[in-house]
Design an enzyme around this catalytic site. Structure first.
Site, PDB file in Angstrom:
ATOM      1  N   ASP A 122     -16.039  12.324 -11.277  1.00  0.00           N
ATOM      2  CA  ASP A 122     -16.264  12.079  -9.836  1.00  0.00           C
ATOM      3  C   ASP A 122     -17.741  11.911  -9.549  1.00  0.00           C
ATOM      4  OD1 ASP A 122     -13.697  12.300  -8.990  1.00  0.00           O
ATOM      5  OD2 ASP A 122     -13.863  14.350  -8.239  1.00  0.00           O
ATOM      6  N   CYS A 180      12.652  10.326  -5.061  1.00  0.00           N
ATOM      7  CA  CYS A 180      12.070  11.545  -4.475  1.00  0.00           C
ATOM      8  C   CYS A 180      11.028  11.174  -3.412  1.00  0.00           C
ATOM      9  CB  CYS A 180      11.402  12.358  -5.592  1.00  0.00           C
ATOM     10  SG  CYS A 180      10.526  13.814  -4.994  1.00  0.00           S
ATOM     11  N   CYS A 183       6.930  14.980  -1.322  1.00  0.00           N
ATOM     12  CA  CYS A 183       5.525  15.110  -0.897  1.00  0.00           C
ATOM     13  C   CYS A 183       5.319  14.481   0.480  1.00  0.00           C
ATOM     14  CB  CYS A 183       4.590  14.494  -1.930  1.00  0.00           C
ATOM     15  SG  CYS A 183       5.032  12.816  -2.408  1.00  0.00           S
ATOM     16  N   CYS A 203      -5.718  13.923   6.405  1.00  0.00           N
ATOM     17  CA  CYS A 203      -5.456  14.832   5.280  1.00  0.00           C
ATOM     18  C   CYS A 203      -6.263  16.128   5.432  1.00  0.00           C
ATOM     19  CB  CYS A 203      -5.803  14.139   3.972  1.00  0.00           C
ATOM     20  SG  CYS A 203      -5.618  15.219   2.545  1.00  0.00           S
ATOM     21  N   CYS A 230      -6.068  21.548   0.432  1.00  0.00           N
ATOM     22  CA  CYS A 230      -4.617  21.644   0.643  1.00  0.00           C
ATOM     23  C   CYS A 230      -3.921  21.195  -0.633  1.00  0.00           C
ATOM     24  CB  CYS A 230      -4.223  20.734   1.817  1.00  0.00           C
ATOM     25  SG  CYS A 230      -2.442  20.515   2.030  1.00  0.00           S
ATOM     26  N   CYS A 233       1.204  18.838  -1.067  1.00  0.00           N
ATOM     27  CA  CYS A 233       1.937  17.695  -1.634  1.00  0.00           C
ATOM     28  C   CYS A 233       2.024  17.772  -3.156  1.00  0.00           C
ATOM     29  CB  CYS A 233       1.350  16.364  -1.170  1.00  0.00           C
ATOM     30  SG  CYS A 233      -0.394  16.160  -1.530  1.00  0.00           S
ATOM     31  N   CYS A 237       6.010  19.109  -5.567  1.00  0.00           N
ATOM     32  CA  CYS A 237       6.403  18.080  -6.536  1.00  0.00           C
ATOM     33  C   CYS A 237       7.224  18.712  -7.667  1.00  0.00           C
ATOM     34  CB  CYS A 237       5.165  17.399  -7.096  1.00  0.00           C
ATOM     35  SG  CYS A 237       5.569  16.143  -8.325  1.00  0.00           S
TER      36      CYS A 237
HETATM   37  S1  SF4 Z   1       4.720  12.718  -6.300  1.00  0.00           S
HETATM   38 FE1  SF4 Z   1       6.204  14.315  -6.863  1.00  0.00          FE
HETATM   39  S2  SF4 Z   1       6.970  15.014  -4.857  1.00  0.00           S
HETATM   40 FE2  SF4 Z   1       6.008  13.043  -4.527  1.00  0.00          FE
HETATM   41  S3  SF4 Z   1       7.670  11.537  -4.725  1.00  0.00           S
HETATM   42 FE3  SF4 Z   1       6.687  11.723  -6.735  1.00  0.00          FE
HETATM   43  S4  SF4 Z   1       7.946  13.220  -7.801  1.00  0.00           S
HETATM   44 FE4  SF4 Z   1       8.393  13.464  -5.623  1.00  0.00          FE
HETATM   45  S1  SF4 Z   2       0.007  17.659   1.862  1.00  0.00           S
HETATM   46 FE1  SF4 Z   2      -1.359  16.342   0.626  1.00  0.00          FE
HETATM   47  S2  SF4 Z   2      -1.703  14.531   1.901  1.00  0.00           S
HETATM   48 FE2  SF4 Z   2      -0.882  16.134   3.222  1.00  0.00          FE
HETATM   49  S3  SF4 Z   2      -2.642  17.158   4.111  1.00  0.00           S
HETATM   50 FE3  SF4 Z   2      -2.115  18.290   2.254  1.00  0.00          FE
HETATM   51  S4  SF4 Z   2      -3.358  17.351   0.608  1.00  0.00           S
HETATM   52 FE4  SF4 Z   2      -3.382  15.945   2.343  1.00  0.00          FE
END
Ligand code: SF4
Ligand code: SF4
Length: 311
Positions: A122, A180, A183, A203, A230, A233, A237
């Site tokens: 990064d 799926c 997220c 976000c 955060c 998401c 998964c």
């Molecule tokens: S990133 Fe993970 S939670 Fe999101 S759609 Fe793909 S498999 Fe599902």
């Molecule tokens: S769930 Fe993922 S996309 Fe949503 S606010 Fe949290 S880090 Fe950002």
């Protein structure tokens, strides 16, 4: 084969995944341009300033032709909390760059001459996620992270770009999100506006880390007790539920200032901190990025959401 020796060395240095790819024009350049044009980078203006370079990894360092791409877990099996897992320990830039530089020196010694190259974590205009996919490390999940079928997505990515002919790995050619959409449905702010497209302006990671000004009032309640970053998401998964790697790297273990604290306790502690205490607690931590001012702003949002009491 030197490639096998390099990979063995990388695993020995603590990396969890390693792959090799060539440098080229980015296949995701168009999607990156669209993302910028839609304003989804928010205040991260460095993204547009460096867009041209990001779209062609050959421009990063003159003469470099290969990237050794690595991933290191930051502990997807650790409990959730007010600070995102990646930010609880030492700054990953320092840890990963140090290891990649060690790998570079080992390659120099093994080859018997200095090999021109540079490590990136990064730290420069590179689309590291695309390099990782091309090096066979995983696919782009709908949550925008790179997912590996045996390691999930809670890992840092880095790359060592080298002027050295190496055999490349096959790209990761399949995707395993299927139908799926956990997220997208779990994101509290609907920041994943469509699969693989993140509006940073919404976000929580961006709002609590990168944003300099006030957090917009409308999203404050959705931040809940998340004080820095955060993981939602990624937590939901299924690939992480099954395959996230344990935390092995001591440098990424939670600091004392954070360890075991809930959002209310941490928010109170941060609001009570002066500059000196902040420096002592967060020297060499990724959380320094938000500065004490940013952390206090986030702490106020958290306490606004969950209330001051009970003590
Ligand atoms: S990133 Fe993970 S939670 Fe999101 S759609 Fe793909 S498999 Fe599902
Ligand atoms: S769930 Fe993922 S996309 Fe949503 S606010 Fe949290 S880090 Fe950002």
């Amino acid at each position: 084969m030197i490639e096998q020796l390099i990979k063995a060395q990388a695993f020995g240095l603590g990396f969890d995944l390693v792959g090799i790819t060539d440098l080229s024009e980015a296949e995701t350049a168009r999607a990156f341009d669209d993302w910028l044009a839609r304003g989804y980078a928010g205040e991260m203006s460095y993204m547009s300033r460096t867009a041209q370079k990001r779209k062609d990894s050959r421009l990063a360092i003159e003469g470099a032709t290969r990237a050794i791409v690595v991933a290191m877990s930051y502990g997807g099996r650790e409990p959730s909390g007010p600070v995102a897992r990646y930010a609880r320990g030492d700054d990953y830039h320092d840890v990963m760059l140090d290891r990649l530089n060690q790998l570079h020196r080992w390659i120099d010694a093994h080859i018997g001459r200095p090999v021109r190259g540079k490590a990136y974590v990064d730290t420069g205009p590179l689309l590291e996620r695309e390099l990782a996919q091309r090096a066979g490390l995983g696919w782009f999940g709908k949550n925008t992270t790179l997912i590996n079928p045996r390691a999930g997505s809670f890992f840092f990515l880095g790359a060592l770009l080298l002027d050295l002919e190496l055999a490349v790995d096959a790209p990761f050619a399949t995707e395993h999100c299927g139908t799926c959409r956990r997220c997208l449905d779990a994101c509290p702010t609907a920041a994943l506006v469509e699969p693989r497209v993140l509006d940073s302006n919404l976000c929580i990671s961006y709002l609590t880390i990168e944003l300099k000004g006030d957090v917009p009032e409308a999203v404050r309640p959705k931040i809940g007790e998340l004080l820095y970053g955060c993981d939602i998401c990624q937590e939901v998964c299924p690939w992480n539920e099954k395959f996230a790697l344990p935390l092995r790297e001591d440098a990424f273990r939670p600091r004392e200032a954070i360890a075991g604290k809930d959002g209310r306790t941490l928010a109170r502690d941060i609001l009570a901190m002066d500059d000196e205490q902040f420096r002592a607690a967060f020297k060499g931590s990724p959380m320094k990025r938000a500065k004490l001012r940013g952390l206090k702003r986030n702490a106020a949002v958290v306490l606004g959401n969950i209330g001051e009491s009970p003590r």
